[in-house]
Motif scaffolding. Structure first.
Motif, PDB file in Angstrom:
ATOM      1  N   SER A  77      14.663 -47.910 -57.593  1.00 31.71           N
ATOM      2  CA  SER A  77      15.868 -47.089 -57.598  1.00 31.71           C
ATOM      3  C   SER A  77      15.544 -45.664 -57.190  1.00 31.71           C
ATOM      4  CB  SER A  77      16.476 -47.076 -59.007  1.00 31.71           C
ATOM      5  OG  SER A  77      17.568 -46.171 -59.080  1.00 31.71           O
ATOM      6  N   GLY A  78      16.493 -45.044 -56.488  1.00 34.60           N
ATOM      7  CA  GLY A  78      16.430 -43.608 -56.285  1.00 34.60           C
ATOM      8  C   GLY A  78      16.739 -42.900 -57.585  1.00 34.60           C
ATOM      9  N   ASN A  79      16.811 -41.574 -57.546  1.00 37.85           N
ATOM     10  CA  ASN A  79      16.915 -40.829 -58.792  1.00 37.85           C
ATOM     11  C   ASN A  79      17.764 -39.576 -58.597  1.00 37.85           C
ATOM     12  OD1 ASN A  79      15.772 -40.809 -61.592  1.00 37.85           O
ATOM     13  ND2 ASN A  79      15.121 -38.764 -60.980  1.00 37.85           N
ATOM     14  N   GLY A  80      18.438 -39.173 -59.673  1.00 39.74           N
ATOM     15  CA  GLY A  80      19.166 -37.913 -59.675  1.00 39.74           C
ATOM     16  C   GLY A  80      20.579 -38.037 -59.155  1.00 39.74           C
ATOM     17  N   ALA A  81      21.376 -37.002 -59.441  1.00 39.87           N
ATOM     18  CA  ALA A  81      22.783 -37.016 -59.034  1.00 39.87           C
ATOM     19  C   ALA A  81      23.212 -35.728 -58.337  1.00 39.87           C
ATOM     20  CB  ALA A  81      23.681 -37.271 -60.240  1.00 39.87           C
ATOM     21  N   ASP A  82      22.816 -34.565 -58.856  1.00 38.69           N
ATOM     22  CA  ASP A  82      23.301 -33.287 -58.322  1.00 38.69           C
ATOM     23  C   ASP A  82      22.486 -32.849 -57.106  1.00 38.69           C
ATOM     24  OD1 ASP A  82      24.755 -33.277 -60.713  1.00 38.69           O
ATOM     25  OD2 ASP A  82      23.312 -31.964 -61.712  1.00 38.69           O
ATOM     26  N   PHE A  83      23.164 -32.205 -56.162  1.00 42.54           N
ATOM     27  CA  PHE A  83      22.436 -31.655 -55.015  1.00 42.54           C
ATOM     28  C   PHE A  83      23.239 -30.553 -54.347  1.00 42.54           C
ATOM     29  CE2 PHE A  83      25.203 -34.793 -53.100  1.00 42.54           C
ATOM     30  CZ  PHE A  83      25.614 -34.202 -51.905  1.00 42.54           C
ATOM     31  N   SER A  84      22.529 -29.725 -53.603  1.00 45.69           N
ATOM     32  CA  SER A  84      23.143 -28.801 -52.645  1.00 45.69           C
ATOM     33  C   SER A  84      22.276 -28.802 -51.399  1.00 45.69           C
ATOM     34  CB  SER A  84      23.255 -27.382 -53.214  1.00 45.69           C
ATOM     35  OG  SER A  84      21.972 -26.823 -53.454  1.00 45.69           O
ATOM     36  N   GLY A  85      22.890 -28.450 -50.258  1.00 47.92           N
ATOM     37  CA  GLY A  85      22.119 -28.441 -49.028  1.00 47.92           C
ATOM     38  C   GLY A  85      22.983 -28.109 -47.831  1.00 47.92           C
ATOM     39  N   VAL A  86      22.448 -28.383 -46.645  1.00 42.80           N
ATOM     40  CA  VAL A  86      23.125 -28.044 -45.398  1.00 42.80           C
ATOM     41  C   VAL A  86      23.439 -29.320 -44.625  1.00 42.80           C
ATOM     42  CG1 VAL A  86      20.907 -27.685 -44.212  1.00 42.80           C
ATOM     43  CG2 VAL A  86      22.998 -26.654 -43.289  1.00 42.80           C
ATOM     44  N   VAL A  87      24.635 -29.408 -44.071  1.00 44.25           N
ATOM     45  CA  VAL A  87      25.047 -30.573 -43.289  1.00 44.25           C
ATOM     46  C   VAL A  87      24.295 -30.573 -41.963  1.00 44.25           C
ATOM     47  CG1 VAL A  87      26.980 -31.764 -42.184  1.00 44.25           C
ATOM     48  CG2 VAL A  87      27.331 -30.562 -44.364  1.00 44.25           C
ATOM     49  N   VAL A  88      23.635 -31.687 -41.653  1.00 42.01           N
ATOM     50  CA  VAL A  88      22.857 -31.777 -40.407  1.00 42.01           C
ATOM     51  C   VAL A  88      23.422 -32.811 -39.437  1.00 42.01           C
ATOM     52  CG1 VAL A  88      20.718 -30.906 -41.416  1.00 42.01           C
ATOM     53  CG2 VAL A  88      21.212 -33.364 -41.517  1.00 42.01           C
ATOM     54  N   ALA A  89      24.337 -33.669 -39.887  1.00 38.64           N
ATOM     55  CA  ALA A  89      24.964 -34.647 -38.995  1.00 38.64           C
ATOM     56  C   ALA A  89      26.259 -35.122 -39.639  1.00 38.64           C
ATOM     57  CB  ALA A  89      24.032 -35.838 -38.742  1.00 38.64           C
ATOM     58  N   VAL A  90      27.224 -35.517 -38.777  1.00 37.27           N
ATOM     59  CA  VAL A  90      28.497 -36.039 -39.288  1.00 37.27           C
ATOM     60  C   VAL A  90      28.833 -37.325 -38.551  1.00 37.27           C
ATOM     61  CG1 VAL A  90      29.334 -33.735 -39.881  1.00 37.27           C
ATOM     62  CG2 VAL A  90      29.922 -34.722 -37.661  1.00 37.27           C
ATOM     63  N   GLY A  91      29.532 -38.204 -39.246  1.00 37.50           N
ATOM     64  CA  GLY A  91      29.957 -39.457 -38.654  1.00 37.50           C
ATOM     65  C   GLY A  91      31.296 -39.338 -37.949  1.00 37.50           C
ATOM     66  N   GLU A  92      31.722 -40.421 -37.357  1.00 37.01           N
ATOM     67  CA  GLU A  92      32.975 -40.466 -36.610  1.00 37.01           C
ATOM     68  C   GLU A  92      34.153 -40.084 -37.501  1.00 37.01           C
ATOM     69  OE1 GLU A  92      35.684 -43.757 -34.142  1.00 37.01           O
ATOM     70  OE2 GLU A  92      33.684 -44.273 -34.904  1.00 37.01           O
ATOM     71  N   GLY A  93      35.028 -39.251 -36.955  1.00 35.89           N
ATOM     72  CA  GLY A  93      36.248 -38.885 -37.645  1.00 35.89           C
ATOM     73  C   GLY A  93      36.113 -37.746 -38.636  1.00 35.89           C
ATOM     74  N   VAL A  94      34.915 -37.246 -38.855  1.00 38.02           N
ATOM     75  CA  VAL A  94      34.714 -36.165 -39.818  1.00 38.02           C
ATOM     76  C   VAL A  94      34.959 -34.813 -39.142  1.00 38.02           C
ATOM     77  CG1 VAL A  94      33.075 -34.975 -41.325  1.00 38.02           C
ATOM     78  CG2 VAL A  94      33.076 -37.481 -41.204  1.00 38.02           C
ATOM     79  N   THR A  95      35.918 -34.068 -39.659  1.00 36.06           N
ATOM     80  CA  THR A  95      36.181 -32.720 -39.150  1.00 36.06           C
ATOM     81  C   THR A  95      35.738 -31.642 -40.130  1.00 36.06           C
ATOM     82  OG1 THR A  95      38.445 -32.792 -40.047  1.00 36.06           O
ATOM     83  CG2 THR A  95      38.130 -33.494 -37.759  1.00 36.06           C
ATOM     84  N   GLN A  96      35.674 -31.992 -41.408  1.00 33.40           N
ATOM     85  CA  GLN A  96      35.188 -31.101 -42.457  1.00 33.40           C
ATOM     86  C   GLN A  96      34.395 -31.920 -43.465  1.00 33.40           C
ATOM     87  OE1 GLN A  96      35.316 -27.818 -42.748  1.00 33.40           O
ATOM     88  NE2 GLN A  96      36.554 -27.481 -40.913  1.00 33.40           N
ATOM     89  N   PRO A  97      33.237 -31.412 -43.867  1.00 28.98           N
ATOM     90  CA  PRO A  97      32.547 -30.212 -43.388  1.00 28.98           C
ATOM     91  C   PRO A  97      31.924 -30.434 -42.015  1.00 28.98           C
ATOM     92  CG  PRO A  97      31.169 -31.367 -44.951  1.00 28.98           C
ATOM     93  CD  PRO A  97      32.470 -32.119 -44.916  1.00 28.98           C
TER      94      PRO A  97
END
Length: 316
Positions: free
Chosen positions: A63-83
């Motif tokens: 299993s991965g671990n943790g829940a909270d995060f902050s960071g910078v968007v580096v890629a977006v999928g189809e249809g995403v205008t924000q962020p």
């Protein structure tokens, strides 16, 4: 093929089972974004899941671990205008967040409000939503005297402040080293442990009308002995007792980007504080959890995941 690192464990246990492993982050699909994580927060629920605490959690392994995060968007999928690519965001990704690259639904994150420290944003999701929802569940007013247990922890420190915003009188249990800090927040601190009921009777002779429990059974039994109605006790620390005794068990189970953005804006404006106890390098995740599992942290403990965040560790 992109290879990144994440925190993972393959068997239940203590912090020693956590390790950094290589993995292939998924490419953002329609409606998704990919975030380069800078800070990732630690929460008590992490070790409870990892250790199979009281047999309550039984997810698949590894299993991965943790829940909270902050960071910078580096890629977006189809249809995403924000962020958009380059935006600073924060949110939650259950059992996934402690990773260098994270692919999540675009609508599950919030933009980091201007003036909100990225590190604080990285530890805000679970504690922010849990504290807000638990306070809201009791419908407190200026007529209430509320007890907040373990009030210097991540959820507790926010619950104190959100309860104060309702006009209620707030009594807060914590170790003595945190009493001055809680007074600064407008709470009346009381030491927990033996004799708690007597101390509460002394400080609130007219009685306590509501309880926000982040500590567990001792607080609940004290509240019932003091005559607090079960429906006016909300616990996030003892779900088994909540079910048995008819208490509230409202927390932060559902993602809510609008809510965490609102809470983040309150912190950015200086109306609410969320202290950072410590920031550990990503590779020191075991040490970070050893610290967190002492139960003595004031506010949040974080991991610094990328190079920008790692510099913050050096500067502190």
């Amino acid at each position: 093929m992109i290879v990144a690192k994440r925190v993972q464990y393959s068997q239940p246990g203590g912090p020693e089972v956590l390790e950094l492993v290589d993995y292939e982050p998924s490419v953002p699909q329609a409606g998704q974004i990919q975030v380069q994580v800078r800070f990732a927060g630690l929460n008590p629920i992490d070790w409870k899941i990892r250790s199979r605490y009281r047999g309550l959690y039984d997810g698949p392994l590894p299993s991965g671990n943790g829940a909270d995060f902050s960071g910078v968007v580096v890629a977006v999928g189809e249809g995403v205008t924000q962020p958009q690519v380059g935006d600073l965001v924060f949110g939650g990704a259950f059992r996934q967040a402690q990773a260098e690259l994270l692919t999540v639904p675009a609508d599950s994150v919030a933009l980091i409000p201007e003036g909100l420290d990225e590190a604080i944003a990285g530890g805000l999701d679970i504690v922010g939503r849990t504290a807000w929802n638990s306070v809201e569940s009791l419908g407190m007013t200026a007529d209430d005297t509320v007890l907040v247990s373990a009030a210097a922890g991540g959820v507790g420190v926010l619950a104190v402040q959100f309860a104060k915003r309702t006009g209620a009188r707030v009594i807060a249990t914590a170790s003595e080293r945190n009493h001055d800090f809680l007074r600064e927040l407008g709470a009346e601190p009381v030491s927990y442990g033996d004799g708690l009921v007597d101390r509460l009777r002394e400080i609130a002779p007219a009685g306590i009308t509501a309880v926000l429990d982040t500590h567990g059974a001792d607080t609940i039994h004290a509240a019932l002995e003091l005559g607090v109605a079960p429906e006016r006790i909300n616990t996030i620390a003892a779900p088994d007792l909540a079910k048995e005794l008819g208490l509230g068990n409202v927390g932060g189970t559902k993602p809510d980007a609008a809510k965490i953005h609102m809470i983040g804006a309150l912190i950015a404006a200086g109306e609410v504080v969320l202290p950072i106890e410590a920031i550990y390098p990503f590779a020191a995740v075991q040490d970070a959890y050893r610290h967190q599992e002492t139960g003595r942290a004031r506010g949040k403990i974080l991991l610094a995941v990328d190079e920008v965040a790692q510099q913050r560790v050096t500067e502190r």
